[in-house]
Design a protein around this motif. Structure first.
Motif, mmCIF file in Angstrom:
data_model
loop_
_atom_site.group_PDB
_atom_site.id
_atom_site.type_symbol
_atom_site.label_atom_id
_atom_site.label_comp_id
_atom_site.label_asym_id
_atom_site.label_seq_id
_atom_site.Cartn_x
_atom_site.Cartn_y
_atom_site.Cartn_z
ATOM 1 N N TYR A 16 0.887 -1.164 0.000
ATOM 2 C CA TYR A 16 0.000 0.000 0.000
ATOM 3 C C TYR A 16 0.918 1.205 0.000
ATOM 4 O O TYR A 16 1.705 1.384 0.927
ATOM 5 N N ARG A 19 4.519 0.887 1.545
ATOM 6 C CA ARG A 19 4.710 -0.075 2.631
ATOM 7 C C ARG A 19 4.376 -1.480 2.153
ATOM 8 O O ARG A 19 3.221 -1.774 1.831
ATOM 9 N N ILE A 21 3.281 -4.992 2.310
ATOM 10 C CA ILE A 21 2.468 -5.766 3.258
ATOM 11 C C ILE A 21 2.620 -7.263 2.971
ATOM 12 O O ILE A 21 2.731 -8.078 3.878
ATOM 13 N N PRO A 39 -1.407 -12.195 13.706
ATOM 14 C CA PRO A 39 -1.782 -10.994 14.446
ATOM 15 C C PRO A 39 -2.404 -9.913 13.562
ATOM 16 O O PRO A 39 -2.261 -9.950 12.333
ATOM 17 N N ASN A 40 -3.056 -8.961 14.202
ATOM 18 C CA ASN A 40 -3.650 -7.824 13.479
ATOM 19 C C ASN A 40 -2.592 -7.162 12.605
ATOM 20 O O ASN A 40 -1.468 -6.921 13.036
ATOM 21 N N GLY A 41 -2.969 -6.876 11.370
ATOM 22 C CA GLY A 41 -2.099 -6.101 10.494
ATOM 23 C C GLY A 41 -1.038 -6.907 9.762
ATOM 24 O O GLY A 41 -0.242 -6.353 9.005
ATOM 25 N N VAL A 42 -1.034 -8.232 9.941
ATOM 26 C CA VAL A 42 0.022 -9.039 9.306
ATOM 27 C C VAL A 42 -0.241 -9.223 7.798
ATOM 28 O O VAL A 42 0.639 -9.662 7.061
ATOM 29 N N GLY A 43 -1.481 -8.893 7.378
ATOM 30 C CA GLY A 43 -1.761 -8.959 5.946
ATOM 31 C C GLY A 43 -2.661 -10.110 5.525
ATOM 32 O O GLY A 43 -2.658 -10.516 4.361
ATOM 33 N N LYS A 44 -3.471 -10.593 6.427
ATOM 34 C CA LYS A 44 -4.371 -11.715 6.088
ATOM 35 C C LYS A 44 -5.430 -11.258 5.078
ATOM 36 O O LYS A 44 -5.625 -11.881 4.035
ATOM 37 N N SER A 45 -6.126 -10.155 5.414
ATOM 38 C CA SER A 45 -7.180 -9.679 4.504
ATOM 39 C C SER A 45 -6.579 -9.261 3.170
ATOM 40 O O SER A 45 -7.194 -9.490 2.115
ATOM 41 N N THR A 46 -5.412 -8.656 3.208
ATOM 42 C CA THR A 46 -4.766 -8.237 1.958
ATOM 43 C C THR A 46 -4.480 -9.457 1.087
ATOM 44 O O THR A 46 -4.679 -9.418 -0.135
ATOM 45 N N HIS A 193 -10.116 -14.691 13.609
ATOM 46 C CA HIS A 193 -9.499 -14.577 14.941
ATOM 47 C C HIS A 193 -10.219 -15.482 15.931
ATOM 48 O O HIS A 193 -9.698 -15.762 16.999
HETATM 49 N N1 LIG Z 1 -6.395 0.621 1.932
HETATM 50 C C1 LIG Z 1 -5.272 0.632 2.669
HETATM 51 N N2 LIG Z 1 -4.382 1.641 2.567
HETATM 52 C C2 LIG Z 1 -3.243 1.639 3.290
HETATM 53 N N3 LIG Z 1 -2.893 0.662 4.145
HETATM 54 C C3 LIG Z 1 -3.756 -0.360 4.297
HETATM 55 C C4 LIG Z 1 -4.981 -0.433 3.571
HETATM 56 N N4 LIG Z 1 -5.618 -1.573 3.919
HETATM 57 C C5 LIG Z 1 -4.830 -2.181 4.822
HETATM 58 N N5 LIG Z 1 -3.722 -1.473 5.056
HETATM 59 C C6 LIG Z 1 -2.619 -1.839 5.956
HETATM 60 O O1 LIG Z 1 -2.104 -3.081 5.559
HETATM 61 C C7 LIG Z 1 -1.730 -3.851 6.698
HETATM 62 C C8 LIG Z 1 -2.362 -5.223 6.599
HETATM 63 O O2 LIG Z 1 -3.778 -5.076 6.684
HETATM 64 P P1 LIG Z 1 -4.724 -6.345 6.634
HETATM 65 O O3 LIG Z 1 -6.119 -5.839 6.776
HETATM 66 O O4 LIG Z 1 -4.380 -7.170 5.462
HETATM 67 O O5 LIG Z 1 -4.271 -7.134 7.945
HETATM 68 P P2 LIG Z 1 -4.965 -8.331 8.719
HETATM 69 O O6 LIG Z 1 -3.895 -9.319 9.033
HETATM 70 O O7 LIG Z 1 -6.137 -8.819 7.962
HETATM 71 O O8 LIG Z 1 -5.427 -7.598 10.046
HETATM 72 P P3 LIG Z 1 -6.635 -7.852 11.077
HETATM 73 O O9 LIG Z 1 -6.320 -9.101 11.842
HETATM 74 O O10 LIG Z 1 -6.594 -6.626 11.943
HETATM 75 O O11 LIG Z 1 -7.896 -7.918 10.273
HETATM 76 C C9 LIG Z 1 -2.143 -3.035 7.926
HETATM 77 O O12 LIG Z 1 -1.000 -2.400 8.433
HETATM 78 C C10 LIG Z 1 -3.122 -2.039 7.374
HETATM 79 O O13 LIG Z 1 -3.059 -0.836 8.087
#
Ligand SMILES: Nc1ncnc2c1ncn2[C@@H]1O[C@H](COP(=O)(O)OP(=O)(O)OP(=O)(O)O)[C@@H](O)[C@H]1O
Length: 208
Positions: A16, A19, A21, A39-46, A193
């Motif tokens: 993104y 950064r 991810i 953990p939160n923010g590790v990039g699962k949803s991405t 989670h």
């Molecule tokens: N649209 C965006 N623009 C900028 N950064 C983003 C965007 N979407 C996500 N991020 C960043 O990318 C990183 C990974 O986000 P992601 O949602 O993939 O994590 P996650 O592992 O699914 O987290 P969670 O467990 O909190 O759902 C985070 O640091 C988030 O802030």
């Protein structure tokens, strides 16, 4: 004998802005139920968004059954991969019945009888004709799950599917996951989670 992975992810990368991810993510998936954790923010949803084709990778690709490539066959890919995000479903002006009707036109193996089973399992019958935006969060989520489960795709990507499900719906949902765990030719990839409540075929834990 050589076997082909159901899903082969090769060096998938995404940033993104600047950064990074997802950094050179490579992973092989067989059929079954895979619980993607971390953990939160590790990039699962991405990662799910990349596999859904909702985000374009800046590097790398993925292949389904050794044939369909994420980057070079995007339309064929989309017909084989369904995704339910953690957000409310899109097309909030549609009813659950219209949502399935719309999606069924896009996915060649969509199955109305199977959808009806999930409508019953999730107790959605009273809500079939109301626009999604008038429904509760959990009911909208169940409408999205019921539709996705009936599309007949090779891969189903689910982001926090247990969110907002009541006890009765959880029973149905766990039965769906147990069935997915036993599938010989389909992959259900679940980010959660919460404990799934069934034994996944595999747990994949991402580290920061
Ligand atoms: N649209 C965006 N623009 C900028 N950064 C983003 C965007 N979407 C996500 N991020 C960043 O990318 C990183 C990974 O986000 P992601 O949602 O993939 O994590 P996650 O592992 O699914 O987290 P969670 O467990 O909190 O759902 C985070 O640091 C988030 O802030």
């Amino acid at each position: 004998m050589t076997t082909t992975d159901l899903l082969n992810v090769r060096s998938l990368s995404f940033a993104y802005e600047r950064r990074r991810i997802v950094d050179l993510w490579s992973e092989r998936f067989d059929a079954g139920l895979v619980w993607l954790r971390g953990p939160n923010g590790v990039g699962k949803s991405t990662r799910l968004k990349l596999l859904a084709g909702a985000l374009a990778p800046q590097y790398g690709s993925a292949t389904l059954n050794g044939k369909v490539d994420l980057l070079t066959d995007p339309l064929a890919w989309r017909r084989e991969v369904a995704w339910v995000s953690a957000e409310p479903p899109p097309f909030e002006h549609l009813s659950p019945a219209e949502l399935f009707g719309f999606l069924a036109g896009l996915y060649p193996r969509a199955d109305r009888a199977r959808w009806e089973l999930h409508i019953e399992g999730f107790g959605l019958a009273p809500f079939l004709r109301q626009p999604l935006r008038q429904l509760s969060t959990g009911t909208q989520h169940k409408a999205a799950l019921a539709a996705a489960l009936a599309l007949g795709t090779t891969v189903l990507l689910l982001d926090e599917p247990l969110n907002a499900l009541d006890e009765a719906s959880l029973v149905h949902w766990r039965a769906c996951m147990a069935q997915a765990a036993a599938s010989p030719d389909r992959l259900m990839l679940v980010v959660s989670h919460e404990e799934l409540g069934v034994t996944p075929t595999r747990e994949l834990i991402l580290k920061p």
